[in-house]
Design an enzyme around this catalytic site. Structure first.
Site, PDB file in Angstrom:
ATOM      1  N   TYR A  93       0.361  17.929  12.028  1.00 30.36           N
ATOM      2  CA  TYR A  93       1.514  17.035  12.090  1.00 30.36           C
ATOM      3  C   TYR A  93       2.858  17.764  12.157  1.00 30.36           C
ATOM      4  O   TYR A  93       3.901  17.117  12.104  1.00 30.36           O
ATOM      5  CB  TYR A  93       1.559  16.126  10.857  1.00 30.36           C
ATOM      6  CG  TYR A  93       0.373  15.223  10.672  1.00 30.36           C
ATOM      7  CD1 TYR A  93      -0.135  14.477  11.728  1.00 30.36           C
ATOM      8  CD2 TYR A  93      -0.233  15.089   9.429  1.00 30.36           C
ATOM      9  CE1 TYR A  93      -1.214  13.637  11.542  1.00 30.36           C
ATOM     10  CE2 TYR A  93      -1.313  14.246   9.240  1.00 30.36           C
ATOM     11  CZ  TYR A  93      -1.802  13.516  10.310  1.00 30.36           C
ATOM     12  OH  TYR A  93      -2.868  12.687  10.121  1.00 30.36           O
ATOM     13  N   ARG A 126       0.648   7.735   0.216  1.00 27.22           N
ATOM     14  CA  ARG A 126       0.761   9.046  -0.419  1.00 27.22           C
ATOM     15  C   ARG A 126       1.701   9.047  -1.618  1.00 27.22           C
ATOM     16  O   ARG A 126       1.703   9.995  -2.407  1.00 27.22           O
ATOM     17  CB  ARG A 126       1.253  10.058   0.609  1.00 27.22           C
ATOM     18  CG  ARG A 126       2.727   9.955   0.948  1.00 27.22           C
ATOM     19  CD  ARG A 126       3.107  10.790   2.129  1.00 27.22           C
ATOM     20  NE  ARG A 126       2.540  10.235   3.342  1.00 27.22           N
ATOM     21  CZ  ARG A 126       2.318  10.947   4.446  1.00 27.22           C
ATOM     22  NH1 ARG A 126       2.626  12.216   4.495  1.00 27.22           N
ATOM     23  NH2 ARG A 126       1.808  10.377   5.514  1.00 27.22           N
ATOM     24  N   CYS A 172      -8.834  32.214  11.467  1.00 18.99           N
ATOM     25  CA  CYS A 172      -8.676  32.871  12.763  1.00 18.99           C
ATOM     26  C   CYS A 172      -7.980  31.952  13.762  1.00 18.99           C
ATOM     27  O   CYS A 172      -8.549  31.587  14.801  1.00 18.99           O
ATOM     28  CB  CYS A 172     -10.033  33.337  13.296  1.00 18.99           C
ATOM     29  SG  CYS A 172     -10.739  34.664  12.321  1.00 18.99           S
ATOM     30  N   GLU A 173      -6.784  31.532  13.406  1.00 23.34           N
ATOM     31  CA  GLU A 173      -5.933  30.704  14.260  1.00 23.34           C
ATOM     32  C   GLU A 173      -4.496  31.115  14.008  1.00 23.34           C
ATOM     33  O   GLU A 173      -4.062  31.172  12.858  1.00 23.34           O
ATOM     34  CB  GLU A 173      -6.086  29.215  13.923  1.00 23.34           C
ATOM     35  CG  GLU A 173      -7.443  28.619  14.188  1.00 23.34           C
ATOM     36  CD  GLU A 173      -7.699  28.373  15.670  1.00 23.34           C
ATOM     37  OE1 GLU A 173      -6.717  28.342  16.455  1.00 23.34           O
ATOM     38  OE2 GLU A 173      -8.870  28.214  16.028  1.00 23.34           O
ATOM     39  N   TYR A 188      -3.897  13.681   1.575  1.00 21.92           N
ATOM     40  CA  TYR A 188      -4.333  14.127   2.905  1.00 21.92           C
ATOM     41  C   TYR A 188      -4.507  15.640   3.000  1.00 21.92           C
ATOM     42  O   TYR A 188      -4.467  16.183   4.095  1.00 21.92           O
ATOM     43  CB  TYR A 188      -3.363  13.617   3.985  1.00 21.92           C
ATOM     44  CG  TYR A 188      -3.185  12.131   3.932  1.00 21.92           C
ATOM     45  CD1 TYR A 188      -4.221  11.270   4.302  1.00 21.92           C
ATOM     46  CD2 TYR A 188      -2.015  11.569   3.446  1.00 21.92           C
ATOM     47  CE1 TYR A 188      -4.084   9.903   4.209  1.00 21.92           C
ATOM     48  CE2 TYR A 188      -1.863  10.193   3.355  1.00 21.92           C
ATOM     49  CZ  TYR A 188      -2.905   9.366   3.739  1.00 21.92           C
ATOM     50  OH  TYR A 188      -2.773   8.005   3.631  1.00 21.92           O
ATOM     51  N   GLU A 196       0.857  -1.182   0.000  1.00 22.30           N
ATOM     52  CA  GLU A 196       0.000   0.000   0.000  1.00 22.30           C
ATOM     53  C   GLU A 196       0.899   1.240   0.000  1.00 22.30           C
ATOM     54  O   GLU A 196       1.285   1.732   1.056  1.00 22.30           O
ATOM     55  CB  GLU A 196      -0.905  -0.023   1.229  1.00 22.30           C
ATOM     56  CG  GLU A 196      -1.801  -1.262   1.285  1.00 22.30           C
ATOM     57  CD  GLU A 196      -2.496  -1.444   2.623  1.00 22.30           C
ATOM     58  OE1 GLU A 196      -2.470  -0.511   3.455  1.00 22.30           O
ATOM     59  OE2 GLU A 196      -3.058  -2.532   2.838  1.00 22.30           O
ATOM     60  N   PRO A 197       1.272   1.737  -1.201  1.00 25.29           N
ATOM     61  CA  PRO A 197       2.219   2.849  -1.271  1.00 25.29           C
ATOM     62  C   PRO A 197       1.755   4.117  -0.562  1.00 25.29           C
ATOM     63  O   PRO A 197       2.573   4.981  -0.239  1.00 25.29           O
ATOM     64  CB  PRO A 197       2.365   3.095  -2.778  1.00 25.29           C
ATOM     65  CG  PRO A 197       2.007   1.791  -3.399  1.00 25.29           C
ATOM     66  CD  PRO A 197       0.928   1.223  -2.529  1.00 25.29           C
TER      67      PRO A 197
END
Length: 461
Positions: free
Chosen positions: A362, A321, A389-390, A419, A318-319
């Site tokens: 992350y 990304r 607003c962060e 992602y 399952e490669p």
């Protein structure tokens, strides 16, 4: 690192940047491994992708927008299919899924991994053969399992005793005998260029190898005789560059397979070693080619099978990304440029954490370039931030941009195929961007831009 109340992303104040980031000789130059294969900078200074100018794409489709290089995506599918010709290569639906991508994956001959009822619905709507699907997930509902059985999903990766019971009961009622793999937690935690074996397996996925539940799950399935146990599954992490962790994982999983053979006289046919192969987000990343990965993984499995006196099982990978991640860039428009008292220059774009949460979630690193023109200005170390607003709404933590970067400039961020759209949100009620596929001098929208009407349609008031 200086402490900062907003967190570590804000602690390294100043204009030095990370140690690996070097001042470029040419701020307009593109590092090929970071960009989709058809991206280039034209003589006029703007970027082109799939033979189309990003300025034309911005005029037609607006910004922000995810731009998918279809030739690049297809080439990566083919590269993995060719390198792992005697294996089953599963495209990770969770990285990015839409009907057009499902059809590309199908046309290029890959299998498809889904992990929710919604992903399964998209795959079926696109006409993907159910027998080439695998169904993951640590808490599959009864309705999801029922739909998988009805569709004839090729394999279900079971993740708990509760799920085994649910699937067994459903299979008996529906007169089905689905192929299943047991997901094994092998006690290997993979990182970039390193791995550590954990003393205990403190995570929500899979059956513990060390604690014995993986063996118990396999025996339970074999003894009950309702589900068809085809093999074992292991996944050690994501954004992996070093195959050493796979060697430990393969050894431990195959030792379990030998234990199952000795206890029940059954030698399992399939082995899924997961994948999660790394891609280049910045110049510090050095991913392996599919060919190199195939050689190493085959060597690992053959060696461990010989040690365990096992026939070599059919291998699945399952490669992750590595297929779609590098095939996409996100195109933004700069809205403001702010120098904060010589401490840092902030370049604000018209997207942010709603279209790419990975930096905030992350501490991920990205690269960027001014895409609509070339510049003769000196390099300026800047931070690319979003409109939300962060204070943690950061797209690119550190990057050298031309010192004359200004409102109205187009800014491109590579490596956003995985992602980003799949984890996108409507934070601050910002509609999600479109996905535009580009190929042979033409573009087509494969996921349209959300509108305020879409947001209001869900608000029943």
């Amino acid at each position: 690192m200086r402490a900062h109340e907003a967190g570590a992303l804000h602690g390294d104040l100043g204009q030095r940047g990370p140690a690996w980031l070097r001042t470029p000789e040419d701020v307009n130059a593109l590092v090929p491994q970071l960009w989709p294969r058809t991206v280039s900078r034209a003589e006029a200074g703007h970027l082109e992708i799939g033979g189309v100018s990003v300025t034309d794409l911005a005029a037609e489709h607006g910004t922000p927008a995810y731009l998918l290089d279809e030739d690049d995506l297809r080439a990566r599918c083919r590269d993995f299919a060719a390198a792992f010709a005697d294996c089953d290569v599963y495209y990770a639906g969770k990285s990015f899924l839409c009907k057009a991508v499902v059809r590309i994956v199908d046309e290029e001959g890959l299998h498809l991994d889904v992990c929710s009822g919604g992903e399964l619905a998209v795959a079926l709507a696109a006409g993907f053969p159910a027998e080439r699907m695998g169904f993951h997930g640590n808490n599959k509902s009864i309705s999801e399992l029922r739909r998988a059985l009805e569709a004839g999903v090729g394999r279900i990766i079971v993740d708990s005793f509760d799920e085994i019971d649910r699937l067994t009961e459903l299979s008996e009622k529906m007169n089905k005998r689905p192929d299943v793999l047991v997901r094994v937690t092998v006690g290997v935690e993979a990182h970039t260029h390193e791995f550590i074996a954990t003393a205990h397996e403190d995570q929500k996925f899979g059956f513990s190898l060390a604690g014995g539940s993986a063996f118990q799950a396999a025996v339970k399935i074999l003894d009950e005789g309702v589900l068809e146990l085809k093999g074992l599954h292991s996944h050690i992490g994501s954004q992996i560059f070093d195959t050493s962790g796979f060697e430990v994982a393969a050894r431990r999983v195959l030792e379990l397979q030998a234990q199952i053979r000795d206890a029940r006289g059954v030698e399992l046919e399939d082995l899924d070693l997961g994948g999660g192969f790394g891609i280049a987000y910045t110049t510090q990343d050095d991913p392996s080619t599919p060919g190199d990965l195939a050689k190493r993984l085959h060597k690992i499995v053959e060696s461990e099978c010989e040690l365990a006196s096992l026939r070599k099982p059919r291998l699945s990978i399952e490669p992750g990304r590595a297929i779609v991640g590098p095939a996409v860039l996100t195109l933004y428009e700069v809205g403001t440029v702010k120098d904060v008292d010589g401490i840092r220059t902030y370049v604000s774009v018209d997207g942010g954490m709603s279209d790419n949460i990975r930096t905030a979630l992350y501490d991920a690193s990205y690269s960027a370039t001014v895409a609509g023109r070339a510049s003769s200005a000196e390099p300026l170390l800047a931070r690319v931030v979003g409109k939300h607003c962060e204070s943690g709404d950061i797209v690119v933590k550190d990057e050298f941009l031309p010192a004359d970067v200004q409102p109205g400039d187009l800014l491109a961020v590579p490596g956003t195929g995985a992602y980003c759209r799949s984890m996108a949100s409507n934070y601050n009620h910002v509609p999600r961007p479109p996905v535009v596929a580009v190929r042979d001098g033409a573009s087509r929208v494969i996921v349209r831009r959300e509108t305020e009407a879409d947001l209001l349609a869900l608000d029943v008031g």
